[in-house]
Design an enzyme around this catalytic site. Structure first.
Site, PDB file in Angstrom:
ATOM      1  N   TYR A 130      -2.706  -0.287  10.444  1.00  0.00           N
ATOM      2  CA  TYR A 130      -2.510  -0.669   9.045  1.00  0.00           C
ATOM      3  C   TYR A 130      -1.162  -0.166   8.533  1.00  0.00           C
ATOM      4  O   TYR A 130      -0.432  -0.899   7.856  1.00  0.00           O
ATOM      5  CB  TYR A 130      -3.656  -0.103   8.203  1.00  0.00           C
ATOM      6  N   SER A 134       0.842  -1.187   0.000  1.00  0.00           N
ATOM      7  CA  SER A 134       0.000   0.000   0.000  1.00  0.00           C
ATOM      8  C   SER A 134       0.881   1.242   0.000  1.00  0.00           C
ATOM      9  O   SER A 134       2.042   1.196   0.415  1.00  0.00           O
ATOM     10  CB  SER A 134      -0.892   0.019   1.254  1.00  0.00           C
TER      11      SER A 134
END
Length: 276
Positions: free
Chosen positions: A147, A134
């Site tokens: 995250y 990501s």
């Protein structure tokens, strides 16, 4: 010549489902996986080979990997590690167990799955492991600490694995998407409500904005791309003789990758605080 087998995790929706549907047209035999039995049945109804595999459950990983290897006749060429979720919330409000759950699915489960399939790749002298990271593995943003941490860890893990597998014929690549139109926000909202009590936090106002963002339909600031945007880099990572180490996807990922290299950390922080 038989089509090489590729195991894809997290295929119930989003990038994983798009990959499961697309790879067959590019010469691969896909073994799709999903956490829930109902989603596995739906994948099979669409004509896909599919196994149940919950990345938060060690026994499920071992069963799913064994079934995938059996379907592939013991010869699995590729693994696309994709199944993951986001746990929103300020780190000061996040129970330690919530952080463990985030890492169990987003990192530890991926590691355990790799250990199940890597011996077959090493024995064959070739293979591809593609990790779906990501933009938040490159830069951090507020209220996404769990995250952020899991994806930063994944980046370091994958770099180390690539070095250790040099010369083995097994290649490691990272795909680094920015905003993609998936069920990610809906799943993140559920995780937020499960672990965070906004009324007991000094971040109440920010949490109201977080929930509004997670409830919002459509793309973020016009930069969101469909799941299919991740397919060309995935195909290249699986099929090129010289796969790239990293594949940025979406404008925000490319932008922040450059800014991280060029800007002093204080100035980058100012930008990231405003972008949250």
């Amino acid at each position: 010549m038989p089509h090489p087998f590729v195991l894809v995790t997290g295929c119930s929706s989003g990038i994983g489902l798009a990959a499961a549907k697309a790879l067959g047209a590019h010469g691969f035999t896909v073994i799709a996986s999903a956490r829930k039995a109902g989603d596995v049945a739906l994948l099979q109804q669409q004509g896909l080979l599919a196994v149940q595999l919950d990345l938060a459950d060690t026994a499920s990983i071992e069963r799913g990997a064994a079934e995938a290897l059996a379907l592939a006749g013991g010869r699995l060429y590729g693994l696309f590690n994709n199944g993951a979720y986001g746990q929103p919330g300020a780190l000061e409000d996040l129970p330690t167990e919530a952080l463990r759950e985030q890492f169990n699915t987003n990192l530890f489960g991926w590691h355990h799955l790799i250990r199940q399939v890597l011996p077959a790749m090493l024995a064959a002298g070739e293979g591809r492991i593609v990790q779906n990271s990501s933009v938040l593995g490159l830069v951090a943003m507020k209220y996404r600490g769990a995250y952020n941490a899991s994806k930063f860890a994944l980046e370091g893990y994958s770099d180390t694995l690539r070095l250790e597998l040099a010369g083995s014929g097994v290649h490691i690549s990272l795909i680094e998407p920015g905003p993609i139109d998936t069920r990610f926000r809906a799943n993140a909202r559920g995780a937020f409500l499960r672990h965070i009590d906004p009324s007991a936090s000094r971040h109440q106002a920010a949490y109201a904005q977080t929930l509004a963002r997670l409830d919002r339909e459509g793309g973020a600031r016009g930069f969101t791309l469909p799941s299919e945007a991740c397919i060309p880099p995935l195909i290249h990572a699986l099929s090129s003789r010289r796969p790239k180490h990293r594949y940025p996807v979406t404008f925000p990922t490319r932008l922040f990758a450059v800014l991280r290299r060029l800007l002093p950390s204080r100035l980058l922080d100012r930008l990231l605080i405003k972008s949250a």
